[in-house]
Design a protein around this motif. Structure first.
Motif: not given
Length: 217
Positions: A85-87, A89-97
């Protein structure tokens, strides 16, 4: 010497004994790694099973390509339940690779390599639940010799049409091979139809096609 070392030692002990601080440091290092093109906390599946042969074909190319690099992209599909969770924005960061796919030349204008749709490891990376990875597509980047400033010929196709067996073909102008005038490192992304170019260029095009078929691992 000894009085100066004590504060540093205390700080090291505090960090080592504070799991949250250690985790924050690990996340910061992972974010820096991602910024440099790495995979951060993401891990590769040690035993992938679902293999596809990726095929790249060139037609009417204006010259040779010394650089032909493939890539497969994977995205976490449940980052809201498992991601950091990004402090701010309060939202979860996108995870990609994006993972490299080695393309080898097998004939003039034809390159092949193996990609795995289950290349990434489902795991609890942030202590919020297991992150589930999904293959989202594959692409390639081509350059005439690899020299700085040359045009980067780019192509990408989404997972479903690729794994369904459809060929994805794009048209590129000879004009920007090996490099574009006044635009170093030009990213040529191609057009799905000749009509996407001016009339005087439509007979001076070449194609890059990507397709894939399932194979035994």
């Amino acid at each position: 010497m000894r009085p100066k070392m004590l504060p540093c030692l205390a700080l090291l002990l505090l960090t080592a004994c504070n799991p949250e601080s250690a985790m924050n440091q690990e996340r910061a290092a992972a974010e820096a790694d991602v910024a440099q093109g790495g995979r951060g906390l993401a891990k590769l599946n040690p035993s992938p099973r679902k293999a596809y042969e990726l095929v790249l074909r060139l037609k009417d190319a204006p010259g040779d390509f010394a650089v032909v690099e493939g890539v497969a992209q994977y995205d976490v599909i449940n980052e809201d339940q498992c991601g950091h969770i990004e402090p701010a924005t309060g939202t979860a960061a996108r995870i990609t690779s994006q993972e490299p796919v080695q393309l080898r030349k097998v004939a003039d204008g034809e390159y092949r390599g193996t990609l795995y749709v289950d290349r990434m490891l489902d795991e609890d990376y942030y202590g919020r639940g297991v992150c589930r990875w999904e293959f989202s597509g594959a692409g390639a980047m081509l350059k005439a010799t690899g020299a700085e400033g040359e045009t980067r010929f780019l192509t990408f196709v989404d997972a479903k049409p690729l794994t369904d067996g459809s060929a994805h073909t794009l048209y590129y102008p000879d004009l920007v091979y090996p490099r574009a005038d006044r635009v170093p490192n030009f990213p040529a992304s191609g057009e799905p139809d000749r009509s996407g170019y001016a009339a005087d260029l439509q007979d001076k095009l070449f194609t890059i096609s990507l397709s894939a078929s399932e194979v035994a691992p």
